[in-house]
Design an enzyme around this catalytic site. Structure first.
Site, PDB file in Angstrom:
ATOM      1  N   CYS B  99       0.897  -1.303   0.212  1.00  0.00           N
ATOM      2  CA  CYS B  99       0.086   0.053  -0.140  1.00  0.00           C
ATOM      3  C   CYS B  99       0.906   1.241   0.098  1.00  0.00           C
ATOM      4  O   CYS B  99       1.600   1.531  -0.871  1.00  0.00           O
ATOM      5  CB  CYS B  99      -0.631  -0.162   1.079  1.00  0.00           C
ATOM      6  SG  CYS B  99      -2.417   1.045   0.988  1.00  0.00           S
ATOM      7  N   HIS B 213      -3.776  -5.982   1.555  1.00  0.00           N
ATOM      8  CA  HIS B 213      -3.600  -6.072   2.682  1.00  0.00           C
ATOM      9  C   HIS B 213      -4.435  -7.553   2.945  1.00  0.00           C
ATOM     10  O   HIS B 213      -4.825  -8.224   1.998  1.00  0.00           O
ATOM     11  CB  HIS B 213      -4.571  -5.057   3.614  1.00  0.00           C
ATOM     12  CG  HIS B 213      -3.911  -3.759   3.356  1.00  0.00           C
ATOM     13  ND1 HIS B 213      -2.828  -3.294   3.897  1.00  0.00           N
ATOM     14  CD2 HIS B 213      -4.577  -2.546   2.921  1.00  0.00           C
ATOM     15  CE1 HIS B 213      -2.853  -1.918   3.717  1.00  0.00           C
ATOM     16  NE2 HIS B 213      -3.855  -1.550   3.083  1.00  0.00           N
TER      17      HIS B 213
END
Lengths: 59, 257
Positions: B99, B213
């Site tokens: 991310c 994630h």
């Protein structure tokens, strides 16, 4: 969550793993002896759990 | 084969969104179960990278964090860690960036007010934020792993699951690869890098960037073992009992976006 607990050294028996939140709530609601349930959700399952219990994902 | 996994865990306290530290836990678990020695070195803004302690690191991880946390580490990353990370990655070191960290490995981050944040310029990509009117990329996601990995003899030897990755994404910035051949996976479900070109993540040498994630490595044991094997410079690893991991992976493949 079961995988994370496994990595942390907590052994979860496979028969105690229910993959559907709706099924968990249904099973729990059948047992009248249960007065309190502790929920430890990750972010995405927290939203799904709210939807099942409260009818909406976001408060 | 190297006999030790030495992990450089960057900014553990600041960059740990959605339990990204679970990636380290997954790797440590899978190495330990195989009696492979593991050491985790936490690297934060106070850490000076000039010690010989860092020369034998063979896996680097950096996760995602909220904007405030990324601002806190940014100056240190650019000023004190850039050279080490570039040298490590360009020398073929194995690493995973999730991310915000994935974005920072690119050339720049262009905000909706046209201000630009310089990246480490290691991955050939850039990220653009279109402002609050453009919906964030949120939800369950899945992708088919790039042939760069699936055709790698190490992955072929290690993989006992499938050729898919599963995860959860939540990002406002849209990332664009300069060369789409460097994608980590082709999007099956979710937004991927930018909701437009069906790319997700990035592969550069032995380093991976992704928006997944989950944590990524907990839900994708085949990728965990691939990175572990690469870090240890081997193409074989003892087979582990992965019933739960595989079920979590397969169930995630079936989740709605």
């Amino acid at each position: 969550m079961a995988v994370r607990l496994k990595h942390a050294g907590v052994n979860i028996e496979e028969r105690n793993i229910v993959p559907s939140i709706a099924s968990v709530v249904k099973e729990l609601s059948k047992n009248k002896n249960i007065k309190e349930v502790i929920v430890l959700p990750n972010y995405s399952s927290m939203l799904d759990f709210r939807k099942v219990v409260l009818g909406r994902k976001i408060l | 084969m190297r006999d030790k996994l030495k992990i450089g865990f960057f900014y553990k306290e600041e960059l740990n969104l959605y339990g990204d530290n679970g990636n380290i836990e997954a790797l440590v678990y899978r190495a330990s179960r195989r009696n492979i020695q593991v050491e985790v070195m936490e690297i934060d803004t106070e850490t000076k990278m000039n010690s010989s302690n860092f020369t034998d690191i063979n896996f680097i991880f950096m996760g995602g964090g909220p904007d405030s946390a990324q601002k806190n580490i940014y100056k240190d990353l650019i000023s004190n860690k850039k050279e080490y990370l570039r040298d490590y990655i360009e020398a073929g070191g194995v690493s995973l960036f999730v991310c915000g960290a994935f974005q920072l490995m690119g050339k720049y981050y262009l905000s909706s007010d046209n201000s630009t944040l310089e990246g480490l310029n290691i991955f050939s990509l850039y990220t653009k934020h279109y402002g609050p009117k453009k919906p964030r990329c949120i939800g369950n996601t899945a992708g088919e792993i790039s042939g760069r990995i699936t055709q790698d003899p190490v992955f072929k030897n290690i993989n006992r699951l499938d050729n898919y990755l599963v995860g959860f994404e939540n990002h406002g910035g849209r990332t664009y690869l300069e060369d789409k051949e460097h994608l980590l996976s082709n999007v099956i479900k979710g937004h991927g890098n930018n909701s437009e070109d069906n790319t997700e993540g990035c592969i550069h040498l032995n380093s991976i960037g992704t928006y997944y994630h989950g944590p990524l490595l907990a839900k994708n044991p085949h990728l965990s073992d691939y990175l572990l094997a690469k870090a240890l410079n081997t193409d074989t690893l003892e087979v582990l009992e992965d019933v739960l991991e595989n079920k979590a992976h397969t169930a995630s493949l079936k989740l709605k976006e």
